[in-house]
Motif scaffolding. Structure first.
Motif, mmCIF file in Angstrom:
data_model
loop_
_atom_site.group_PDB
_atom_site.id
_atom_site.type_symbol
_atom_site.label_atom_id
_atom_site.label_comp_id
_atom_site.label_asym_id
_atom_site.label_seq_id
_atom_site.Cartn_x
_atom_site.Cartn_y
_atom_site.Cartn_z
ATOM 1 N N GLU A 1 49.917 9.324 44.679
ATOM 2 C CA GLU A 1 48.614 9.435 44.017
ATOM 3 C C GLU A 1 47.484 9.706 45.017
ATOM 4 O OE1 GLU A 1 50.449 6.610 43.970
ATOM 5 O OE2 GLU A 1 49.211 4.848 44.347
ATOM 6 N N MET A 2 47.810 9.765 46.312
ATOM 7 C CA MET A 2 46.768 9.979 47.319
ATOM 8 C C MET A 2 46.653 11.423 47.783
ATOM 9 S SD MET A 2 45.337 7.206 47.378
ATOM 10 C CE MET A 2 44.181 7.347 48.741
ATOM 11 N N CYS B 1 47.058 -3.197 46.734
ATOM 12 C CA CYS B 1 47.807 -3.656 45.554
ATOM 13 C C CYS B 1 49.181 -3.007 45.521
ATOM 14 C CB CYS B 1 47.026 -3.317 44.283
ATOM 15 S SG CYS B 1 46.525 -1.598 44.167
ATOM 16 N N THR B 2 49.191 -1.698 45.669
ATOM 17 C CA THR B 2 50.447 -0.966 45.564
ATOM 18 C C THR B 2 51.415 -1.369 46.668
ATOM 19 O OG1 THR B 2 49.422 0.860 44.402
ATOM 20 C CG2 THR B 2 51.424 1.362 45.629
ATOM 21 N N ARG C 1 47.487 0.874 41.979
ATOM 22 C CA ARG C 1 46.339 1.696 42.371
ATOM 23 C C ARG C 1 46.210 2.904 41.463
ATOM 24 N NH1 ARG C 1 46.174 4.047 48.340
ATOM 25 N NH2 ARG C 1 48.277 4.675 47.762
ATOM 26 N N LYS C 2 47.351 3.525 41.134
ATOM 27 C CA LYS C 2 47.290 4.698 40.264
ATOM 28 C C LYS C 2 46.780 4.312 38.871
ATOM 29 C CE LYS C 2 50.080 8.314 38.120
ATOM 30 N NZ LYS C 2 50.059 7.768 36.748
ATOM 31 N N ASP D 1 41.779 -6.366 38.592
ATOM 32 C CA ASP D 1 42.923 -6.913 37.869
ATOM 33 C C ASP D 1 43.714 -5.787 37.191
ATOM 34 O OD1 ASP D 1 44.696 -8.300 36.301
ATOM 35 O OD2 ASP D 1 43.202 -9.573 35.339
ATOM 36 N N PRO D 2 44.549 -5.076 37.948
ATOM 37 C CA PRO D 2 45.299 -3.974 37.324
ATOM 38 C C PRO D 2 46.262 -4.476 36.244
ATOM 39 C CG PRO D 2 45.432 -3.832 39.723
ATOM 40 C CD PRO D 2 44.845 -5.168 39.397
ATOM 41 N N LEU D 3 46.764 -5.706 36.428
ATOM 42 C CA LEU D 3 47.733 -6.242 35.474
ATOM 43 C C LEU D 3 47.154 -6.319 34.060
ATOM 44 C CD1 LEU D 3 50.401 -7.607 34.721
ATOM 45 C CD2 LEU D 3 49.499 -9.746 35.651
#
Ligand code: SF4
Ligand code: SF4
Lengths: 259, 438
Positions: free
Chosen positions: B145-146, B312-313, B328-329, B387-389
């Motif tokens: 994704e980068m 995170c990733t 992250r994505k 908070d991606p979750l």
């Protein structure tokens, strides 16, 4: 084993000090049942007045909630709360961090307010109150590493009570490179236990077992029946089952005390 | 004629700040497209979080190398704003180093000297950052994704800072009276000799030129923020303030579900009863999230705050074992989709016109969502408390409750819970068998 149920207690007009919530794994899974029995032996040694729900116990709904099924979760929760409140339960102890988390954090706003202990916290409390002692000779010097269950550690910041118990066993505790708040998941959480993993280069439990094996342990200790299954499978995958045992902290305490 | 530079300066200042203000307005509008959520409880804990995590960079230093370098750049950024204030006053009123008169030589020299040292440190830190991003193979900077814009964005900012810091030093080095006074030039005194052959006029031109490019550069930088992951230098503050305070393991209980379940479980409820007064205008709610407008505003602010650092990733067990999921994505996709929705609204005179797309499937696939173990490692790692979750969970809820699109094995697990009160197919009557085995 003599394990009283809440219904029997009620019939005798008694109210136990604590309800032991066994959980689905602890009730049905052959490996996890050993943890359940070990914990019961500890409770009995410490003369704790406890009871279980037995056939009245049902799923907490945690797996359903994490899978996204909020309906099923809340139905389970409300049914359980009705039963628990019917028996006027005040204190719950469980060997399953997922049940622990759900009772502690997700039941209160649905009407289920209890004091909740993970079994490692409860055993520590028994020791602190002088109701239980741990014999540190039986496991003395064994190399041990501890895997933090996500739902006990990061989810609820319980890192110390399991380590406190481990230190009392007289073992040689070596931490993995990822430990406490940076611990890697065993791969079972979020309902992953009940499905095949998505495709990738490796299974999560194998990676986590590699973390553990790096410390050259004789024992991998954990505090969750699902972590136990995952790590046991990982050790088998690595063909190390003759050298390394995966054990719950309750089992270790029971073993130390010759229960 | 002599006021021309001042007027010109005032004009670009107004244009720069005006454009920035209009982007901020758009930003707030977009964040408000999210559902409401109450995050104003427990103010003392929230202020503390903000002070500790945004201001104090508490979570950054968990990784010492990038952490300490980041603190340097951050301090440089904050302190140099004092210098910018002087530049603005000088520019508007045609003064020169106005603070030197006000503060006196000693204090002024001390301040500018500190800025020079910071500028040099920032320059070094930025070069190291550039090296880490582009030369050393640190995995999180090379995830898929980068590619493209996210990578360029990271580098552009680094180039910006290199140029801005250099201009500041050059400006000081070519200011002859400032060098002659010999106060506050610990770094620029070594740069000044590079210009030794220049005529006084040439030096003055270089100094003025550096000064102008410096301030224009800062205004461009300010306006670049909106389009960049560097928005975090502003949003880190509200983001940490409004972050979740409850235990990480706690998922909210959907209130809309609670009312339905209560009705289902209440034997006295009359299913044909007329809806309560005022209930008619309650739009039937969608369970879970399939697009950004189903998320709450904190989740949307999270998306704008994400610095794409990938911490995170790099802690995510699913990602570490090669699964599609990258927290992250998830955040980058949410921001991209939100920007798209915002542009759609702008293009259609203030209302959203269906574009046949949504966050689910067009950006985030179910495969990514189902790979999550809900372990909270991503939440723990994020240096700005994202908070991606929570987004993953809301999208799973949509898949299960609106589309019945869970993986087959999970459907079986749920059927078992419904029928036997356990995720496996065992009879509830056997729950206590363990006590008689051994
Ligand atoms: S909660 Fe999900 S996304 Fe976050 S680190 Fe764990 S597995 Fe990855
Ligand atoms: S969510 Fe947080 S940790 Fe992940 S990339 Fe964004 S800022 Fe970094």
């Amino acid at each position: 084993m003599n394990v009283p149920t809440m219904a029997e207690m009620m019939a005798q007009g008694k109210q136990p000090e604590v309800l032991f919530w066994v959980g689905a794994a602890g009730s049905y899974d052959d490996r996890a049942k050993k943890i359940t029995r070990a914990f019961v032996k500890i409770l009995q040694q410490a003369n704790v007045d406890f009871a279980v729900l037995g056939t009245e116990e049902s799923s907490t709904g945690d797996a359903a909630k994490r899978a996204g099924n909020e309906f099923l979760f809340q139905m389970q929760a409300m049914m359980n709360i009705e039963v628990l409140n019917g028996y006027e339960v005040k204190t719950i102890v469980t060997c399953d961090p997922h049940s622990f988390n759900t009772f502690k954090n997700e039941y209160p706003s649905l009407g289920g307010k209890y004091e909740v202990f993970h079994h490692t916290q409860f055993i520590k409390k028994l020791i602190d109150e002088g109701r239980l002692t741990v014999d540190d000779t039986n496991l003395k010097g064994k190399r041990l590493t501890y895997h933090d269950p996500c739902y006990l550690g990061r989810a609820n910041d319980v890192y110390e009570s399991p380590r406190d118990l481990i230190r009392r066993l007289g073992v040689n505790l070596t931490e993995m490179k990822r430990n406490k708040s940076t611990a890697l998941c065993c791969g079972a959480g979020g309902a992953q236990m009940f499905k095949e993993p998505e495709k990738g280069d490796k299974d999560i439990n194998v990676l986590r077992t590699e973390d553990a094996l790096e410390t050259k342990p004789q024992i991998i200790a954990t505090g969750c029946p699902y972590c136990n299954t995952m790590m046991t499978d990982g050790v088998k995958f690595k063909e190390k089952e003759s050298q390394v045992k995966v054990q719950d902290i309750a089992e270790l305490i029971a073993e130390a005390n010759n229960l | 004629m002599e006021y021309l530079p001042n007027i010109f300066f005032a004009l670009i200042l107004i244009a720069g700040l005006g454009f920035f203000a209009s982007n901020v307005r758009k930003l707030i509008r977009n964040i408000k497209l999210g559902k409401d959520i109450n995050r104003s409880d427990n103010q003392p804990a929230r202020w503390k979080n903000m002070a500790k995590i945004a201001l104090g960079q508490y979570k950054m230093v968990r990784r010492p190398v990038s952490g300490i370098l980041h603190v340097v750049v951050y301090l440089g950024f904050i302190i140099i704003n004092i210098e910018v204030l002087e530049i603005i006053i000088d520019g508007l009123f045609g003064t020169h180093r106005v603070f030197s008169g006000v503060l006196g030589d000693g204090l002024y020299g001390f301040l500018i000297g500190t800025f020079e040292i910071l500028a040099a440190l920032v320059f070094i830190a930025v070069v190291v950052f550039w090296w880490r991003r582009n030369i050393t193979q640190i995995k999180r900077f090379f995830n898929k994704e980068m590619k493209g814009w996210p990578k360029n964005d990271g580098n552009i900012i680094l180039y910006f800072e290199m140029v801005l810091m250099s201009l500041f030093i050059i400006m000081n080095a070519t200011d002859v009276p400032f060098q002659q006074a010999g106060i506050g030039n610990p770094i620029s005194q070594f740069v000044a000799p590079w210009f030794s052959g220049f005529s006084p006029e040439a030096l003055h031109t270089i100094e003025k030129g550096a000064w102008w490019i410096h301030i224009i550069g800062i205004l461009i930088f300010l306006n670049y923020l909106y389009y960049s992951k560097h928005l975090h230098i502003l949003l880190a503050f509200p983001n940490t303030f409004y972050a979740k305070l409850k235990p990480k393991g706690q998922l909210d209980n959907l209130a809309s579900v609670t009312s339905e379940v209560k009705m289902m479980m209440d034997p006295d409820a009359d299913p044909y009863a007329a809806p309560a007064e005022g209930a008619e205008d309650e739009v039937p709610e969608k369970f879970g999230a399939s697009d950004v407008t189903d998320l709450n505003w904190v989740q949307l602010m999270n998306a704008y705050t994400c610095t794409e650092c990938g911490r995170c990733t790099s802690a995510c067990p699913a990602n570490l074992t090669g699964k599609e999921l990258s927290p992250r994505k998830i955040m980058m996709d949410t921001r991209d989709r939100l920007e798209e929705v915002g542009k759609n609204i702008d293009a259609n005179g203030g209302t959203f016109v269906d574009d046949g797309k949504q966050l689910l499937n067009d950006y985030i696939s179910p495969e990514e969502l189902w790979a999550c173990t809900s372990c909270n490692a991503c939440v723990q790692e994020c240096p700005v408390n994202i908070d991606p979750l929570s987004i993953i969970m809301d999208m799973r809820r949509y898949l299960v409750m609106e589309e019945s699109a869970a993986p087959q094995e999970l459907n079986m697990m749920m059927t078992n819970i419904e029928n036997n009160g356990a995720p496996w197919q065992y009879s509830q009557q056997d729950r206590l068998n363990w006590k008689d085995e051994e």
